[in-house]
Scaffold this motif. Structure first.
Motif, PDB file in Angstrom:
ATOM      1  N   ILE A 135       0.860  -1.304   0.019  1.00 55.46           N
ATOM      2  CA  ILE A 135       0.249   0.023   0.100  1.00 55.46           C
ATOM      3  C   ILE A 135       0.875   1.313   0.014  1.00 55.46           C
ATOM      4  CG2 ILE A 135      -1.412   1.284   1.326  1.00 55.46           C
ATOM      5  CD1 ILE A 135      -2.737  -1.238   2.267  1.00 55.46           C
ATOM      6  N   ASN A 138       2.370   3.013  -2.969  1.00 60.15           N
ATOM      7  CA  ASN A 138       1.267   3.439  -4.162  1.00 60.15           C
ATOM      8  C   ASN A 138       0.774   4.778  -3.424  1.00 60.15           C
ATOM      9  OD1 ASN A 138       1.145   1.751  -6.216  1.00 60.15           O
ATOM     10  ND2 ASN A 138       0.167   0.305  -4.811  1.00 60.15           N
ATOM     11  N   SER A 143      -4.717   5.946  -6.730  1.00 58.85           N
ATOM     12  CA  SER A 143      -4.897   4.703  -6.928  1.00 58.85           C
ATOM     13  C   SER A 143      -5.840   4.069  -5.908  1.00 58.85           C
ATOM     14  CB  SER A 143      -3.442   3.785  -6.496  1.00 58.85           C
ATOM     15  OG  SER A 143      -3.142   4.044  -5.053  1.00 58.85           O
ATOM     16  N   THR A 145      -6.922   0.857  -3.559  1.00 57.82           N
ATOM     17  CA  THR A 145      -6.440  -0.600  -3.072  1.00 57.82           C
ATOM     18  C   THR A 145      -7.519  -1.214  -2.273  1.00 57.82           C
ATOM     19  OG1 THR A 145      -4.233   0.417  -3.259  1.00 57.82           O
ATOM     20  CG2 THR A 145      -4.707  -1.568  -1.878  1.00 57.82           C
ATOM     21  N   TYR A 475      -8.459  -1.848  -9.659  1.00 58.57           N
ATOM     22  CA  TYR A 475      -7.922  -1.634  -8.509  1.00 58.57           C
ATOM     23  C   TYR A 475      -6.784  -2.672  -7.963  1.00 58.57           C
ATOM     24  CZ  TYR A 475     -12.608   0.546  -7.816  1.00 58.57           C
ATOM     25  OH  TYR A 475     -13.770   1.147  -7.914  1.00 58.57           O
ATOM     26  N   ASN A 476      -5.968  -2.079  -7.291  1.00 54.73           N
ATOM     27  CA  ASN A 476      -4.736  -2.955  -6.585  1.00 54.73           C
ATOM     28  C   ASN A 476      -5.681  -3.964  -5.543  1.00 54.73           C
ATOM     29  OD1 ASN A 476      -2.712  -1.659  -7.848  1.00 54.73           O
ATOM     30  ND2 ASN A 476      -2.963   0.024  -6.397  1.00 54.73           N
TER      31      ASN A 476
END
Length: 830
Positions: A135, A138, A143, A145, A475-476
């Motif tokens: 996390i 980024n 972004s 997540t 999405y991450n």
């Protein structure tokens, strides 16, 4: 000519109002101002410059001494208003937090919180540490997540650790300034024993390093002193001068050792066309081109700033290299600087944590406060006016670093918002369905995009839409597969629902209490009984304002409507057939379940947790203090609670959530049951969950029992795809309300016909493959709050939603007796 500006006022209309600025008054976009409006005086926000003439405009009376809102908040508010088809004036009130009033301007003074760097020190497991690091990698740009993990896996600890790192990265600190002689190379004598190695935070080298040690060294007559970079040095770094073989030029290089590895910053290469950062040891991916003439005074706006920060190179505002003919040493500067190129005006980083329920706010605040020092602000409807005003001011001036709040916290005027966290992101409570209709979870993602900051969606049972975006790579995905501290997942047993409390559940309750542990019984039905029905004529007592039956609440001894709050006493005889003592209380609510438990277990120490209670915090405290051994509650108990002694969960009726027309009924039911089950055995003792159901073979129950969440998501996602329902389409609901049933139905028909005509005759002709209209039809609750209701549902398969929304504004201008509510991306369909 005097300057005119457009001002946004906190009024439920989609319009700005123009005013004249006094010649000697400095007014900027985003300022709060007092303006005359009719016979009133209102506080508004300067929204933009006006193109109107100043002949008939009124003057701005006063500029309020508060920090201006940032242009990005204006951009966000306009986006929200357009997307959700709501008057932008309604957003002014939430931006101001309800605290800005003309007669209380003198109260807009708050004791500024002491600025402290928060230290959140958790002992993370290796899995949590990996999640945290992913996390953090980024954190420098937009972004999304998904922080996914089993219930009890420590997702909160992970994101709190991320917050800690973010605040440190943006905190105010002292740095050392390395002074060098102008146009001369540093030497061992210049940087020798007087160099204060232990005080170095950032070192500036007014040099241009070469890509490798084998290159020729720069002739001392060549002057390349316009290229500056800063290396993020750790306290353990030691510097020394590396003497290079004499080549007839001024030879030098600088070496340093970090974690037992030797790094070298070599001298210049006259043949290089570009300047590169250290490449002697680092890999190619760590090499970033830097402009030849990089002005250190313009580092803040330099396009390379972010790239450098990503690679652990921290550009900062340089005070410039000092010029001196005498020996120059490393000097500690008392000037305050900011990490990552922030300007001093921006202040500390701010983090917003959105929660679905107020009751969770105080718990998380206590959890954070136990690990960190100050600078926390709450934001929800339970605050006193004074606390609300103080918190709003601390948020606006940037002194509040961690903001924990409910939906409306999204619109507050943050000074330096750097991270958004949506806890329990799957929860439908993030959707506001009255007044300003919007989904805070969805709008938070938009805000993160506009601010170019990261957002974390945290949940053990993510939304199906979230899973869809993860699968598509939008999405991450960071996943925790194990419970924190080695705790095991609970054993889940399924029992046929033939009685309120099955024999299996009763035996487990007795054994759990005997072991001095706690039990949670979940029944998502408030009150004592579902309805009161006459045993002779079958008449059911209903609400006089709505087409729903009244729920009996025994504690208050009233029949209550859960939609309009209408209440009446339980009558002694049936109002339909006049039979006396014929009323029968049908169904079971949490009050009745409590009564049954007390009868069965005389030693039970019970407590109810539901939205009907005002003092939920004190009840939860009593559970944590082990003053209660049986907790009985509705869905409120499923959200984020952490009870160390709770080892048994009993689900009284797992099928209740499926008894409606909601397209998300299966998803919501699974999420709720999964979350409830996750309260059990979160610490040392393995937990047990007993699920009572009428349909033990259903996919929901099987997925829950076998702990195959992903299988449920796959099947449900395929079902949505076949039905072309979200996330494979977009929905817009129109709810047409009026006191006259015939007029309301007629208005609903007119709206539907208007939409059909508009979309078939305009240049943007839409086919059934792109757009569908369903209805009008009576709503599931056709009569609510003394108004008849009809629903129209629009299904959109592509990007025509903006075009459609513009048309909706026109079709909703009907009679004043008819009210049309536009619900974009609806989550309920009653």
């Amino acid at each position: 000519m005097r300057k005119a500006v457009d001002v946004l006022l906190p009024l439920p209309i989609d319009q700005l109002f123009s005013y004249i600025v006094e010649e000697n008054t400095e007014i900027s976009i985003g300022d709060y101002v007092v303006v005359p409006f009719g016979r009133k005086r209102l506080i508004g926000i300067v929204w933009r410059k006006s193109s109107k003439s100043d002949r008939e405009l009124k003057f701005i009376e006063q500029k309020v001494d508060l920090p201006s809102i940032r242009p990005k908040l204006i951009e966000f508010a306009e986006w929200v208003a357009q997307y959700n088809v709501i008057p932008i004036g309604m957003l002014a009130k939430v931006i101001m937090g309800g605290v800005l009033k003309v007669n209380q301007i003198d109260k807009l003074v708050c004791t500024k919180q002491k600025q402290e760097i928060s230290e959140i020190d958790y002992q993370l497991s290796p899995e949590q540490q990996v999640a945290r690091d992913k996390i953090i990698s980024n954190l420098n740009e937009y972004s999304v997540t998904l922080l996914d993990g089993e219930t009890g896996s420590g997702k909160t600890e992970v994101y709190l650790s991320v917050i800690s790192q973010l605040i440190k990265n943006h905190s105010i600190y002292e740095h050392c300034d390395l002074g060098l002689r102008v146009r001369c190379h540093p030497s061992a004598q210049t940087l020798g024993s007087s160099f204060s190695y232990n005080l170095i935070t950032n070192v500036y080298f007014n040099l241009r390093p070469i890509p490798n040690l084998e290159s020729k060294f720069l002739d001392s007559s060549v002057k390349h002193w316009n290229d500056t970079f800063a290396f993020k040095a750790k306290p353990s770094v030691t510097f020394s001068i590396l003497l290079l073989p004499c080549t007839g030029m001024t030879p030098f290089a600088m070496q340093f050792t970090f974690k037992n590895k030797r790094y070298v910053i070599p001298a210049f290469n006259t043949q290089l066309d570009e300047c590169y950062n250290i490449r002697v040891i680092f890999t190619k991916k760590d090499v970033i081109p830097v402009p030849r003439h990089w002005d250190p005074e313009n580092l803040i706006s330099n396009q390379y700033t972010k790239q450098l920060y990503d690679k652990d190179w921290i550009p900062v505002s340089s005070t410039g290299m000092t010029s001196s003919t005498t020996k120059t040493t490393c000097k500690c500067s008392n000037t305050k600087r900011l990490h990552t190129g922030m300007t001093p005006e921006e202040g500390n980083a701010q983090v917003l944590i959105l929660l679905p329920e107020i009751v969770l706010t105080s718990q998380l605040v206590n959890r954070v406060r136990s690990q960190t020092s100050g600078n926390i602000a709450e934001w929800h409807s339970g605050l006193t006016p004074k606390a609300r005003r103080n918190n709003w001011l601390n948020i606006a001036n940037g002194s509040a670093q961690i903001i924990i709040g409910a939906r409306s916290a999204l619109f507050l005027p943050y000074k330096n918002l750097k991270l958004i966290i949506i806890d329990e992101e799957h929860d439908s409570s993030f959707k506001q369905e009255q007044g300003i209709i919007y989904n805070a979870r969805d709008m938070a993602i938009v805000l993160a995009k506009i601010e170019n900051i990261p957002i974390i969606l945290s949940s053990a049972t993510p939304l199906l839409e979230t899973i869809y975006h993860v699968k598509n790579g939008n999405y991450n995905h960071v996943k925790l597969t194990k419970r924190f501290g080695g705790a095991e997942l609970p054993l889940i047993k399924v029992v046929n629902n033939k009685q309120w409390i099955s024999n299996e559940l009763f035996e487990e309750i007795k054994q759990t209490i005997e072991k001095k542990q706690q039990v949670m019984l979940f029944l998502n039905r408030r009150g004592y009984a579902q309805l009161a029905v006459c045993k002779k004529c079958g008449y059911k007592i209903s609400c006089s304002n709505c087409t729903v039956w009244l729920t009996y609440h025994k504690k208050k001894n009233v029949l209550l409507c859960h939609h309009c709050s209408y209440q009446s006493k339980l009558p002694e005889k049936c109002s339909n057939c006049q039979s006396e003592e014929s009323l029968f209380l049908y169904g079971v609510g949490i009050e009745r379940l409590l009564e049954e438990i007390v009868k069965l277990l005389s030693n039970a120490k019970t407590a109810i947790i539901s939205s009907d209670q005002k003092s939920l915090g004190s009840v939860i405290d009593s559970v944590l203090k082990e003053e209660v051994n049986i907790i009985i509650g509705t869905q409120v108990i499923a959200k984020g609670h952490n009870f160390p002694k709770l080892t048994l969960v009993g689900v009284i009726n797992a099928d209740l959530g499926l008894e409606n027309s909601d397209l998300r009924a299966a998803e919501k039911t699974y999420q709720l049951l999964h979350q409830v089950a996750g309260r059990s055995g979160r610490f040392h003792e393995k937990g047990t969950v007993i699920v009572q159901t009428n349909n033990p073979e259903s996919l929901i129950i099987k997925a829950l029992q076998q702990q195959k969440r992903d299988l449920f998501y796959e099947v449900e996602l395929e079902s949505r795809r076949k039905a072309k329902m979200p996330p494979f389409s977009r929905l817009i609901a129109l709810v047409v309300c009026g006191k006259n049933q015939f007029a309301t139905q007629k208005a609903a028909n007119e709206i539907t016909n208007f939409l059909h005509n508009q979309f078939s005759t305009t240049s943007q002709h839409l086919t059934l493959k792109e757009f569908e209209i369903f209805g009008p039809s009576p709503a599931a609750i056709n009569f609510l709050n003394n108004k008849y209701r009809y629903r129209v549902l629009l299904k959109i398969y592509n990007n025509h939603s903006l075009f459609i929304k513009k048309k909706l504004k026109h079709c909703c201008n009907l009679s004043s007796n008819i009210e049309v509510t536009i619900d974009v991306d609806p989550v309920s369909f009653f």
